[in-house]
Design an enzyme around this catalytic site. Sequence first.
Site: not given
Lengths: 485, 153
Positions: B85, B146, B92-94
């Site tokens: 991620h 995202f 950051i893919c959160a």
Amino acid sequence: MTNEKGKGRAPTLADLRVKLCYICREEEQGDSPSTKRFVHPCNCTLIAHEACLLEWIRTSEGTGRENTARQCPQCKTPYEVESQNPAVLRFLRAVDRNLGGVDLGFYLVGFGFVVRAVYRAQLNYGAWALRSYIGNEVFDLTLTNDTSSWPLVAKANIVMIPASLILARLGIPQPLGAILATWPAFAFAFPRLDDLRVVDTTNNNTPPLPVTASGWPPSPFFFGFVLLPLCRRFYRYYFLRFSRWVMGMPSPAAGRERNANEQGVRPTLLQRLLDNMERAAGDNNADNNNNNNANADDPNRQVISVDMRRAGRLIGGALLAPAIASTMGKFLLRLSQRFGLLRRFLGVRPGWTGIMPPPQLRRYSARELWRRAAQELVEPAPSSAVSFGVHFGGSGMHAETGHGLNVGKALRFVLGAVWGDVRKLDECDPVWWRNALGFGVFVLARDLVQLAHMWLTQREIATRRVRDRDFSRVDLGELDLIASE
Amino acid sequence: MASISSRRLQKELTEIHMEGCPVGITLVKADDFETWWFTIEVMGESVYRSEVYTLQFRFEPNYPISAPAVTFVVTDGRKAPLHPHVYSNGHICASILGNEWSPVLSVVSVCITLQSMLASCKKKEPPVDNDRYVRTAPDNPKKTRFVYHDDTV
């Protein structure tokens, strides 16, 4: 002790020793005088300033996370927000939202006309638009359905109509005014003189006109080049001031708004409203930053698709303008059957159809036109310099040759041949005039509805209240309560 | 400075100074209320054992209404962790940094979440679309849309 008290009634915000807003983290002692209203909107221990909560809810609107924002992040209890949300506003909102779906339709229409932009389609669209605007009668007199017989100038102009309409909607300067103003000339443009059809002024068979021209309505030229731009400027200025008055906004931002309009940036209603509210709230610094970061607000924002949809609505709306104008014109016509004053204002005339045959039009070939013009040119002036004639070469030449070249008379003939029918068209029922007025009425009505929508939205946001609850569902041991007694 | 963000960040900073950061998280710099740096290290058994990464927080004036822009620092020899991620440019893919952000979260709670995201990772591998994303990514990860596909890693 607190337990005993809890049995009697559940504690509320007022019983808390310390209040801590979960959003801004500002603390407040229970006994100190309250400056900002706190609410306990859910079933857990989180509490917040109502203002912070409402700000959080408001900024989430239109970003696809409204539902997340309208519930407690911890216990997921939905917040209950009350506001003045009359049926009218709910209806307007629903229309606005569902127009999103229609947008696609609009977009396809626009797509069909613009991107598929085959010359043919544009020409057909332009012809339809012009016919809607000036009415069948005049259209048939000047252009007819046979596109191949149109003069080049007419074709060039008509092909530009769809693009012009869209540019006009974007507020970009474009030749629309010129097109609106010069349509009578389409039939008499020079490049195809063979097709020239003019009223033969020498022909006495021309029937008397059903109604004499009265100078009203104004000529299309005057309307297109003077009246329309003037009215538009006045209308924009005063409607903006009116809007600001209604919305209770200060006016210094007027320059900015006008700029935005002129650049063709038309943010959505809500965005415009919220921008204005933020601006009104002061804090210039934060405002600028907000604008810069507007797109960064939420990564999930479908920036592109929103823009496309807006473009769809815009293009579709622009291309529908002639139909709207025509419909409104018909509406005004029906209305005018009841009100004489309106009838006179619209200049409604019986038109050529019916008892009166249409004016006789005669073709001059290019050669014939020049021949006649030359004839006029060399013909001796009837009373030397009294006529409009400008004597070629001045008086010296006049004296030498005995008779001058009557340029003025020749010019008058050519112009008469070219523009002669314009006068004839003036005698037709001025469909274009009531259509133009009708479109103006439509624009006013649309702007008023939009303003009402904005005003209701503003009031809805301003009147929001988050419902406060007691702590009946919270384990009282977790709370720091003010000791009773 | 009277913006919402500065008052709230001041409180968070005071809390950090008073109570200290959780284990494995260290405040590197917080000179202003726009950019803060932390180092983050996964404690205990993990594929990132004894690796230290630097996190950068960027705040907008209306933080915490708007989420902070959080990235791993990838300049001056620092690197982003190899994680499904985390893109190699530090993005950051959160979901908590995007559509699940809530003002109830804080700088420290974001750090802890990211720490546990690393700790639960079983295998070091880049995101599947890493190269493509890094080529076209905007400077600010908040401008990226995202898709949060998987919560298990």
